[in-house]
Design a protein around this motif. Structure first.
Motif, PDB file in Angstrom:
ATOM      1  N   VAL A 139      -6.465   0.539  -9.188  1.00 54.93           N
ATOM      2  CA  VAL A 139      -5.463   1.610  -9.158  1.00 54.93           C
ATOM      3  C   VAL A 139      -4.066   0.996  -9.156  1.00 54.93           C
ATOM      4  O   VAL A 139      -3.757   0.144  -8.311  1.00 54.93           O
ATOM      5  CB  VAL A 139      -5.640   2.514  -7.925  1.00 54.93           C
ATOM      6  N   GLN A 140      -3.232   1.430 -10.100  1.00 55.65           N
ATOM      7  CA  GLN A 140      -1.835   0.973 -10.121  1.00 55.65           C
ATOM      8  C   GLN A 140      -1.057   1.718  -9.052  1.00 55.65           C
ATOM      9  O   GLN A 140      -1.069   2.954  -9.010  1.00 55.65           O
ATOM     10  CB  GLN A 140      -1.202   1.233 -11.488  1.00 55.65           C
ATOM     11  N   GLY A 141      -0.378   0.955  -8.197  1.00 50.47           N
ATOM     12  CA  GLY A 141       0.383   1.583  -7.136  1.00 50.47           C
ATOM     13  C   GLY A 141       1.739   0.946  -6.960  1.00 50.47           C
ATOM     14  O   GLY A 141       2.021  -0.138  -7.488  1.00 50.47           O
ATOM     15  N   VAL A 142       2.602   1.630  -6.226  1.00 48.00           N
ATOM     16  CA  VAL A 142       3.926   1.112  -5.885  1.00 48.00           C
ATOM     17  C   VAL A 142       3.882   0.629  -4.444  1.00 48.00           C
ATOM     18  O   VAL A 142       3.492   1.378  -3.540  1.00 48.00           O
ATOM     19  CB  VAL A 142       5.006   2.188  -6.056  1.00 48.00           C
ATOM     20  N   GLN A 143       4.257  -0.618  -4.247  1.00 46.13           N
ATOM     21  CA  GLN A 143       4.357  -1.188  -2.912  1.00 46.13           C
ATOM     22  C   GLN A 143       5.824  -1.472  -2.627  1.00 46.13           C
ATOM     23  O   GLN A 143       6.524  -2.021  -3.473  1.00 46.13           O
ATOM     24  CB  GLN A 143       3.534  -2.467  -2.795  1.00 46.13           C
ATOM     25  N   VAL A 144       6.287  -1.111  -1.448  1.00 44.85           N
ATOM     26  CA  VAL A 144       7.688  -1.289  -1.075  1.00 44.85           C
ATOM     27  C   VAL A 144       7.799  -2.354   0.013  1.00 44.85           C
ATOM     28  O   VAL A 144       6.806  -2.860   0.524  1.00 44.85           O
ATOM     29  CB  VAL A 144       8.304   0.043  -0.601  1.00 44.85           C
ATOM     30  N   SER A 145       9.051  -2.700   0.328  1.00 43.83           N
ATOM     31  CA  SER A 145       9.363  -3.606   1.449  1.00 43.83           C
ATOM     32  C   SER A 145       8.871  -5.031   1.233  1.00 43.83           C
ATOM     33  O   SER A 145       8.469  -5.700   2.183  1.00 43.83           O
ATOM     34  CB  SER A 145       8.791  -3.063   2.764  1.00 43.83           C
ATOM     35  N   TRP A 146       8.950  -5.521  -0.006  1.00 38.77           N
ATOM     36  CA  TRP A 146       8.601  -6.914  -0.256  1.00 38.77           C
ATOM     37  C   TRP A 146       9.846  -7.796  -0.232  1.00 38.77           C
ATOM     38  O   TRP A 146      10.925  -7.373  -0.625  1.00 38.77           O
ATOM     39  CB  TRP A 146       7.890  -7.068  -1.598  1.00 38.77           C
ATOM     40  N   GLY A 147       9.666  -9.008   0.218  1.00 37.86           N
ATOM     41  CA  GLY A 147      10.761  -9.965   0.263  1.00 37.86           C
ATOM     42  C   GLY A 147      10.217 -11.365   0.442  1.00 37.86           C
ATOM     43  O   GLY A 147       9.142 -11.705  -0.043  1.00 37.86           O
ATOM     44  N   GLY A 148      10.963 -12.181   1.159  1.00 38.72           N
ATOM     45  CA  GLY A 148      10.662 -13.599   1.269  1.00 38.72           C
ATOM     46  C   GLY A 148      11.469 -14.368   0.252  1.00 38.72           C
ATOM     47  O   GLY A 148      12.012 -13.806  -0.707  1.00 38.72           O
ATOM     48  N   THR A 149      11.560 -15.691   0.455  1.00 41.67           N
ATOM     49  CA  THR A 149      12.299 -16.481  -0.534  1.00 41.67           C
ATOM     50  C   THR A 149      11.550 -16.531  -1.859  1.00 41.67           C
ATOM     51  O   THR A 149      12.076 -17.024  -2.853  1.00 41.67           O
ATOM     52  CB  THR A 149      12.598 -17.901  -0.008  1.00 41.67           C
ATOM     53  N   SER A 150      10.322 -15.997  -1.890  1.00 43.34           N
ATOM     54  CA  SER A 150       9.633 -15.761  -3.164  1.00 43.34           C
ATOM     55  C   SER A 150      10.393 -14.763  -4.024  1.00 43.34           C
ATOM     56  O   SER A 150      10.242 -14.763  -5.244  1.00 43.34           O
ATOM     57  CB  SER A 150       8.220 -15.215  -2.913  1.00 43.34           C
ATOM     58  N   PRO A 177       2.458   2.246   3.368  1.00 39.27           N
ATOM     59  CA  PRO A 177       1.284   2.415   2.506  1.00 39.27           C
ATOM     60  C   PRO A 177       1.633   2.286   1.031  1.00 39.27           C
ATOM     61  O   PRO A 177       2.761   2.550   0.611  1.00 39.27           O
ATOM     62  CB  PRO A 177       0.805   3.826   2.842  1.00 39.27           C
ATOM     63  N   THR A 178       0.652   1.858   0.245  1.00 37.05           N
ATOM     64  CA  THR A 178       0.794   1.838  -1.210  1.00 37.05           C
ATOM     65  C   THR A 178       0.667   3.263  -1.736  1.00 37.05           C
ATOM     66  O   THR A 178      -0.224   4.004  -1.321  1.00 37.05           O
ATOM     67  CB  THR A 178      -0.291   0.950  -1.839  1.00 37.05           C
ATOM     68  N   ILE A 179       1.569   3.635  -2.638  1.00 34.25           N
ATOM     69  CA  ILE A 179       1.545   4.981  -3.231  1.00 34.25           C
ATOM     70  C   ILE A 179       1.140   4.861  -4.695  1.00 34.25           C
ATOM     71  O   ILE A 179       1.701   4.043  -5.439  1.00 34.25           O
ATOM     72  CB  ILE A 179       2.927   5.661  -3.128  1.00 34.25           C
TER      73      ILE A 179
END
Length: 672
Positions: free
Chosen positions: A535-546, A195-197
């Motif tokens: 709402v500004q939030g922190v999202q985790v677990s991002w990746g990809g060759t991006s 979830p976004t926090i």
């Protein structure tokens, strides 16, 4: 992006196409410029004649053969012109005569097309689909393939009249949409990411340490899985453990990733990108780019963005809809690019160039603007189109003409190599995405970075993830694969472009990708700050060759700073490095990979680490795996280093290229 799942018949047909269109048949494919992808798609009929269409016509250069030789010499250390980049005046000598440009312009106008701009090398024009069909003696149809709708011409396209001989390539006849190469880790039981926090909550809880940890793997443990209401089957497994603490997601902070790449030593010596400009080419834009980036900087201790180190440019004006980037996912792409390029090269200036759309023609317009105005020497493009096996020669050539101009001026364009391995082809032939396959681009693949659960230090593997349920409210007998393949570093051999001279030692006859690699695995990923629904939030677990593309582009900017001048296109430079100047990514196997025994009415069946991932190992000789408790009495095995039919080997490979940088050795090589 194509679906990862193809029918056996489709895969067989694709392989036939790959065999029929090797680089040796390049001349034939130019003569037959209908995109190969339409042969594997459903024809939905001719496009509406009044459909608005924008095209870019790339003109034939004067003495193209000499230009190619001049550009090659710029990257040959034995040449007297090595790294003596061409100026605008030098390039002007190869521009087509004005009479030829005028002839093409006049022909386009005679078919009702409005000329938007001309830079001496190309002409942008706008009209209806009917205008374009008339001008190029073709028909344009809509097609559907794997749920994706695109348009392409079905008859060889050639401009009417004598001016046809002055045309090298055309962008816009095909309407494939480029998409960000993003991947986010999901819980396969729920199908949902973490979830976004809210940012305020993260700050009040002590920062990122309350959400994430750089401990990816934990001490190996034994697991006993029973079947509710039955004595059998029973599964007994042993192996590394992933995310043992469910409250902390495996992710890296900027400081942790900087340390893993050896950057603190470079920073201490003053090499942090100061004096360099990193250019990021995006589509649509995002109204909260700078605010989110500065919130990320505050959260992670990075220097803030100001008017002196951050700029946004709209070459064709802002997009029609200010929320288009949010609706189509480009806001996430932009956040990753800006925040993580800055994390690696905090001293560099960042310029975001925003195209009005995500089609090839719009993005090429952005590329041309960057090259014409020489906005910077390091450009990150974290997006890609279809595999080159599906693309048409006109599109491939149109990208390459811009990229060769960039290489001539000492500008390096990096492209993500893709997030779906071999793109479902079952073979690396024809798998690379356009335009990462251009010989004048640098293709950036992906890696995973893991701690050693049995000791100290870290290990880097090629990114490729498969998920196998061992227990899902009952023992899976045999282990159930879901999905069989989650994603991994893109790569493979171009079915269109022949190998450039600096790849002569590599296998095959086509341009091989990727060239280099950096972190991309979302299961060993990174956080971002993003505004969603106000709402500004922190999202985790991002990746990809991006993620890999801006990371490497930022390192390349630091390498340019260290060298004291532009090193130009990174790909040939990387290919010429000696052993040890890049970290060679190898097919490593943990000694405590997941293995186990299932006891059922037939007796005991042992599953080795390779058996657990049966059907997913292809030619791999090594990988790492771990057991992950995903909740609700469900447990699975997660692999690191299994990337469809692409495999990691010693030296160059089609998952990680020549390897991944450690800045200390990488910068020393850059001063030679």
């Amino acid at each position: 992006m194509l679906s990862k799942t193809f029918s056996l018949m489709a895969a067989s047909s694709l392989m036939s196409l790959a065999i029929l269109t090797p680089p040796a048949a390049l001349a034939q494919r130019i003569a037959d410029n209908v995109p190969a992808g339409i042969r594997q798609a459903s024809d939905l009929g001719r496009v509406n004649a009044t459909e608005p269409t924008t095209i870019t016509v790339h003109l034939q250069l004067q003495d193209k053969t000499d230009f190619d030789k001049k550009v090659d010499a710029l990257y040959d250390p034995a040449s007297s012109t090595y790294h003596k980049w061409l100026t605008d005046a030098d390039l002007a000598k190869y521009a087509p005569p004005k009479a030829q440009s005028d002839a093409v312009r006049k022909e386009l106008e005679s078919h009702g097309l409005e000329i938007l701009s001309s830079d001496g090398f190309s002409i942008r024009a706008r009209g209806t689909a009917a205008n374009v069909e008339s001008a190029f003696n073709t028909q344009i149809h809509h097609f559907q393939s794997n749920g994706k709708v695109f348009s392409a011409h079905i008859v060889n396209a050639r401009l009417s009249g004598p001016a046809a001989d002055y045309v090298a390539a055309v962008a816009g006849l095909e309407s494939y949409q480029a998409r960000p190469n993003l991947k986010r880790a999901i819980n396969p039981r729920t199908g949902q990411p973490p979830p976004t926090i809210a940012l305020s909550k993260v700050e009040a809880s002590g920062g990122l340490s309350s959400l994430i940890t750089d401990q990816i793997l934990y001490t190996p443990s034994a697991f006993l899985f029973n079947t509710p209401g039955a004595s059998l089957p029973v599964g007994v497994y042993f192996g590394n453990v992933y995310q043992a603490n469910p409250n902390l997601v495996p992710d890296y902070t900027p400081a942790q990733l900087e340390a893993l790449y050896g950057l603190p030593t470079a920073y201490k010596a003053g090499f942090d990108g100061t004096g360099q400009t990193i250019v990021l080419l995006e589509a649509y834009g995002d109204p909260t780019i700078e605010a989110d980036a500065n919130a990320f900087c505050k959260l992670t201790g990075l220097p803030p963005f100001t008017s002196s180190n951050f700029k946004i440019i709209y070459p064709d004006g802002p997009p029609v809809s200010p929320v288009a980037g949010i609706l189509l996912g480009w806001d996430i792409e932009i956040a990753i690019d800006v925040q993580w390029a800055h994390s690696i090269a905090p001293g560099a200036k960042i310029v975001v160039v925003v195209a009005q759309g995500e089609d090839s023609e719009s993005l090429q317009a952005g590329m041309s603007y960057i090259v014409k105005n020489h906005l910077g020497d390091a450009v990150s493009d974290s997006w890609g189109g279809e595999p080159d096996l599906f693309s048409g020669p006109l599109e491939e050539q149109s990208f390459d003409q811009i990229l060769e101009m960039a290489a001539a001026k000492g500008v390096s364009f990096q492209f993500s190599s893709g997030d779906d391995g071999d793109n479902g082809l079952g073979s690396p032939m024809g798998a690379p995405e356009v335009p990462s396959n251009s010989p004048h681009a640098t293709a950036v693949g992906g890696t995973s970075i893991l701690n050693n659960p049995n000791g100290s230090g870290t290990e880097t593997l090629g990114w490729g993830s498969s998920l196998v349920f061992l227990n899902n409210q009952g023992v899976q007998d045999p282990p159930l694969q879901y999905p069989q393949y989650f994603g991994g570093s893109g790569g493979g051999e171009s079915a269109y472009f022949p190998k450039p001279s600096w790849q002569k030692s590599l296998p095959g006859t086509g341009r091989q990708t990727p060239d280099v690699s950096a972190l991309a695995d979302p299961y060993t990923g990174v956080p971002i700050v993003l505004t969603s629904q106000g709402v500004q939030g922190v999202q985790v677990s991002w990746g990809g060759t991006s993620l890999a593309s801006p990371i490497f582009t930022a390192m390349w900017a630091i390498a340019n700073q260290h060298a004291g001048h532009s090193l130009g296109l990174a790909a040939p430079y990387i290919a010429g490095l000696k052993a040890g100047e890049l970290v060679d990514v190898l097919p490593l196997s943990s000694v405590t990979n997941v293995s186990g025994t299932i006891y059922d009415s037939s007796g005991a069946t042992y599953y080795s680490p390779f058996d657990v991932f049966a059907g997913q190992t292809y030619g791999s000789t090594g990988f790492t795996s771990a057991i992950w408790d995903v909740g609700d009495d469900a447990d699975l095995a997660l692999s690191f280093g299994l990337d469809s039919s692409l495999t990691v080997t010693k030296g160059w490979d089609n998952v990680t290229g020549w390897g991944t940088p450690n800045v200390n050795t990488f910068l020393k090589a850059a001063t030679k």
